[in-house]
Write a protein that holds these residues in place. Structure first.
Motif, mmCIF file in Angstrom:
data_model
loop_
_atom_site.group_PDB
_atom_site.id
_atom_site.type_symbol
_atom_site.label_atom_id
_atom_site.label_comp_id
_atom_site.label_asym_id
_atom_site.label_seq_id
_atom_site.Cartn_x
_atom_site.Cartn_y
_atom_site.Cartn_z
ATOM 1 N N LEU A 210 -8.679 7.275 -28.215
ATOM 2 C CA LEU A 210 -9.237 5.854 -27.807
ATOM 3 C C LEU A 210 -9.764 5.272 -29.099
ATOM 4 N N PRO A 211 -9.587 3.938 -29.214
ATOM 5 C CA PRO A 211 -10.125 3.341 -30.511
ATOM 6 C C PRO A 211 -11.694 3.542 -30.697
ATOM 7 N N GLY A 212 -12.094 3.757 -31.979
ATOM 8 C CA GLY A 212 -13.485 3.982 -32.481
ATOM 9 C C GLY A 212 -13.760 2.633 -32.860
ATOM 10 N N HIS B 113 -13.806 -1.457 -32.347
ATOM 11 C CA HIS B 113 -13.506 -2.301 -31.265
ATOM 12 C C HIS B 113 -13.109 -3.660 -31.210
ATOM 13 N N LEU C 59 -13.759 -6.188 -29.487
ATOM 14 C CA LEU C 59 -14.757 -7.190 -29.019
ATOM 15 C C LEU C 59 -15.849 -6.823 -29.677
ATOM 16 N N LEU D 178 -19.350 -5.454 -19.407
ATOM 17 C CA LEU D 178 -19.057 -5.636 -20.873
ATOM 18 C C LEU D 178 -18.260 -4.440 -21.208
ATOM 19 N N GLU D 179 -18.759 -3.104 -20.849
ATOM 20 C CA GLU D 179 -18.151 -1.940 -21.204
ATOM 21 C C GLU D 179 -16.810 -1.599 -20.714
ATOM 22 N N HIS E 106 -14.587 -4.433 -23.166
ATOM 23 C CA HIS E 106 -14.468 -4.135 -24.288
ATOM 24 C C HIS E 106 -13.409 -2.923 -24.316
ATOM 25 N N GLU E 107 -13.343 -1.874 -23.249
ATOM 26 C CA GLU E 107 -12.444 -1.094 -23.275
ATOM 27 C C GLU E 107 -10.913 -1.429 -22.993
ATOM 28 N N GLY F 133 -15.463 1.613 -16.023
ATOM 29 C CA GLY F 133 -15.591 1.809 -17.755
ATOM 30 C C GLY F 133 -16.263 3.254 -17.895
ATOM 31 N N ALA F 134 -16.803 3.990 -16.923
ATOM 32 C CA ALA F 134 -17.144 5.141 -17.125
ATOM 33 C C ALA F 134 -16.089 6.325 -17.041
ATOM 34 N N PRO G 247 -13.000 6.003 -19.213
ATOM 35 C CA PRO G 247 -12.262 5.139 -20.082
ATOM 36 C C PRO G 247 -10.805 5.707 -20.270
ATOM 37 N N SER H 137 -15.980 11.830 -31.633
ATOM 38 C CA SER H 137 -15.340 10.346 -31.951
ATOM 39 C C SER H 137 -14.968 9.364 -30.671
ATOM 40 N N TRP H 138 -15.362 9.734 -29.713
ATOM 41 C CA TRP H 138 -14.973 8.626 -28.944
ATOM 42 C C TRP H 138 -16.274 8.485 -27.534
ATOM 43 N N THR I 108 -18.857 5.886 -28.686
ATOM 44 C CA THR I 108 -18.570 4.562 -29.134
ATOM 45 C C THR I 108 -17.755 3.575 -28.167
ATOM 46 N N THR I 109 -17.021 4.482 -27.368
ATOM 47 C CA THR I 109 -16.308 4.002 -25.882
ATOM 48 C C THR I 109 -17.128 3.395 -24.960
ATOM 49 N N LEU I 110 -18.372 4.180 -24.588
ATOM 50 C CA LEU I 110 -19.163 3.937 -23.504
ATOM 51 C C LEU I 110 -20.286 2.870 -23.794
ATOM 52 N N CYS I 111 -20.499 2.740 -25.238
ATOM 53 C CA CYS I 111 -21.502 1.597 -25.692
ATOM 54 C C CYS I 111 -20.889 0.338 -25.207
ATOM 55 N N PRO I 112 -21.628 -0.213 -24.073
ATOM 56 C CA PRO I 112 -21.110 -1.512 -23.761
ATOM 57 C C PRO I 112 -20.783 -2.528 -24.917
ATOM 58 N N SER J 257 -20.213 -2.434 -28.060
ATOM 59 C CA SER J 257 -19.418 -2.152 -29.307
ATOM 60 C C SER J 257 -20.328 -1.892 -30.497
ATOM 61 N N HIS K 20 -19.810 2.567 -34.092
ATOM 62 C CA HIS K 20 -18.599 2.758 -34.527
ATOM 63 C C HIS K 20 -18.255 4.315 -35.176
ATOM 64 N N ALA K 21 -17.167 4.741 -34.792
ATOM 65 C CA ALA K 21 -16.719 6.266 -35.029
ATOM 66 C C ALA K 21 -15.548 6.159 -35.722
#
Lengths: 304, 306
Positions: free
Chosen positions: A12-14, A16, A18, A31-32, A35-36, A192-193, A195, B249-250, B253-257, B259, B262-263
């Motif tokens: 998954l991208p680090g 983002h 957004l 929002l979570e 952005h995902e 979102g939880a 992902p 690395s995920w 950064t993924t769960l942070c609503p 953004s 950064h990872a």
């Protein structure tokens, strides 16, 4: 399936798609999810935003998007998407833009619009076979105005418009089934939880053309009344209690992408949120908790 | 501007009559509006059709209240509101053969009245949808600004959709109506374009409209929200302990609503304190518990701990 697919969470991208700095509440589950979703779709999108919480996303002169954003009234986002799609098609057919410059029309709407006010326009857009993705962040109420009940509010939840000891008397509309009844190209529920599940579904949706739904349950610290730090836990509980089934519809069949086993009792989820506190305090309302459990049990009994 | 109101019943071809007259006026160089108005949309129900024809763009809308010409498809309609808005200058044209003077007296009509003259009285025997063509022909002659040829073309064009037989019958009847009223040609005068032009302006404050680019401005730069320091919202700050971080690395950064983390693969993620709102989702989500929440005391823009 043949399209590219995320194999693990590490892919998954680090970075983002957004940008930060939006006016959404701290800990916003919508929002979570957004952005995902955009992390997978990328920046070559036009977001058509129905009025709702996410009205606040882009307020002049600030926007978190790298792509375009168009604002519509609550009832007309799919009509906006039709206009955007038609304009892009015209530009393509006249050779003004090439295939590489094409954009994906993405409707972004809350449950107030998706389940209620905008449903007629959505139904018509699916009927016309409009090539678009519809992303709904479902926080189960009119969150932007104080969490009044919407067509997505679950049975028993207390809101400013269902303040009694039994909470909301109505039922949460099943928007996924409403979409499936239209025989769209694709429809999926996400959260979102989870992902990876979300990313795979968005990937699959992106590989198809036609009307596509991504329906995200969006835990809402403000409207559901919980400490924002618990947002991900509450999202996972929604899945593990079976309250929010993760599934997708493609090629005429509904497939559950995750079957909770063992399935936790619903009160593990309900007790985390102030909107269900009246089920537990001052007296435990076993009848209503049992009723909610029964609905969930019945749903999973019917899942092959 | 000419304002012409037709009255008829569903099935008498009155909507088509208005279209024929409208087309003929358009072909004669006018700007035209033409709209039917139905109550119950069924055969036999009273309806009206409204035609405006001006020399410039028409801004007036809706039903015609002060007609220059009222055309009535049959005498049974006279009981309704067909006389509404008639003045001494306007003309009432009835598809009937009762002498015009008698009719005017009987109805107490303030304006002039036209019916078929004696030589053409058989025209009133016309029935059904053809009445529309007849009335259109008569009305065209009364206006006096439509040539016979123009009327003929309009009749054929507007009735063509009903079949060639109907178009031919309509053409013949329309022209018969046109010819029958030769003595009354041009008797309808043209009303003023804007009857309210001389009125005193109302006592209200006019607000100027903003240009669309000001009222609904566009944002042309990407990701400008990063200029908003939502880090100022924070009451608690998440801090990553590099010793405990598994460099997955995920997760955070993924769960942070927002953004705001950064990872990069293999590195300890960086928290963007300018934007982290302090929701602390990452604190609970981090599998090795490498993120702690500290009370917010430092300036919001302070960097990551080393």
């Amino acid at each position: 399936m043949s399209e590219a697919r995320y194999r693990s969470l590490r892919e998954l991208p680090g970075v983002h798609a957004l940008a930060a700095g939006t006016a959404m509440c701290a800990g916003c589950g919508g929002l979570e999810a957004l952005h995902e979703v955009l992390d997978v779709l990328g920046t070559r999108t036009v977001v058509i935003n129905a009025a709702g919480c996410m009205t606040l996303l882009a307020s002049y002169p600030f926007t978190p998007f790298h792509g375009s954003w168009l604002y519509t009234s609550m009832a007309s986002a799919p009509a906006g998407a039709q206009g955007v799609r038609d304009a892009l098609d015209l530009l393509r057919s006249r050779g003004r833009i090439g295939a590489d410059d094409d954009l994906t029309a993405v409707v972004l709407s809350g449950d107030g619009s998706a389940y209620g006010m905008g449903l007629s326009a959505t139904s018509a857009a699916i009927e016309r076979g409009l090539d678009f993705i519809y992303l709904c962040y479902d926080n189960e109420g009119y969150g932007n105005t104080g969490q009044q009940t919407s067509a997505a509010t679950p049975h028993g939840a207390r809101t400013p418009t269902s303040p009694g000891p039994a909470g909301h008397a109505g039922e949460k509309k099943d928007l996924f089934d409403v979409w499936v009844a239209h025989r769209p190209r694709y429809a999926a529920t996400v959260i979102g939880a989870e992902p990876l599940d979300l990313a795979r579904k968005v990937q699959r949706a992106a590989s198809l053309a036609g009307p596509r739904l991504i329906l995200a349950l969006a835990p809402c610290p403000t409207g559901w009344d919980y400490d924002p730090m618990h947002g991900v836990d509450i999202g996972r509980l929604a899945v593990r209690t079976g309250i929010w089934p993760l599934k997708e519809y493609v090629d005429g069949a509904v497939v559950h992408t995750h079957v909770p086993h063992p399935r936790l009792p619903v009160e593990a989820y309900l007790s985390t949120q102030g909107r269900f506190r009246h089920l537990f305090e001052p007296l435990r309302n076993d009848a209503l908790i049992g009723e909610i459990q029964q609905r969930v049990d019945r749903y999973w009994q019917n899942v092959g | 501007m000419y304002r012409i109101r037709f009255h008829g019943r569903g099935g008498q071809g009155i909507r088509t009559a208005a279209s024929v007259l409208g087309s003929a006026l358009f072909a004669s160089g006018r700007e035209v509006q033409d709209a039917p108005r139905y109550g119950a949309e069924r055969r036999g129900a009273p309806m009206s059709a409204h035609v405006r024809a001006g020399r410039s763009v028409i801004v007036e809308r809706g039903a015609i209240a002060q007609p220059d010409l009222v055309v009535v498809a049959d005498p049974t309609l006279l009981a309704g509101g067909v006389l509404q808005g008639l003045s001494a200058q306007s003309v009432l044209f009835l598809n009937g053969s009762e002498p015009a003077d008698e009719l005017r007296t009987r109805l107490a009509c303030p304006g002039r009245v036209v019916t078929w003259p004696g030589a053409a009285r058989e025209l009133e025997e016309t029935t059904g949808v053809a009445i529309g063509a007849l009335c259109a022909g008569g009305a065209a002659r009364l206006l006096g600004v439509i040539s016979r040829t123009t009327l003929e073309q309009a009749l054929l064009a507007e009735i063509a959709g009903h079949g060639s037989g109907a178009a031919e019958a309509g053409r013949a009847l329309g022209l018969a109506g046109f010819d029958a009223l030769a003595d009354s040609a041009g008797m309808v005068g043209e009303g003023v374009d804007d009857p309210g032009a001389g009125d005193a302006p109302p006592d209200w404050v006019r607000l100027a409209l903003d240009d669309a680019s000001l009222a609904a401005p566009d944002v042309f730069r990407e990701a400008t929200s990063e200029l908003v320091q939502t880090g100022l919202w924070r009451t608690s700050r998440p801090v990553i302990d590099a010793a405990l971080c598994s460099r997955c690395s995920w997760v955070c950064t993924t769960l942070c609503p927002d953004s705001a983390i950064h990872a990069k693969a293999g590195e300890v993620p960086q928290i963007d304190y300018e934007h982290c709102k302090g929701c602390l989702v990452c604190v609970l989500a981090c599998p090795p518990h490498a993120i702690r929440a500290l009370p917010e005391r430092q300036p919001a823009t302070a960097g990551n701990p080393r």
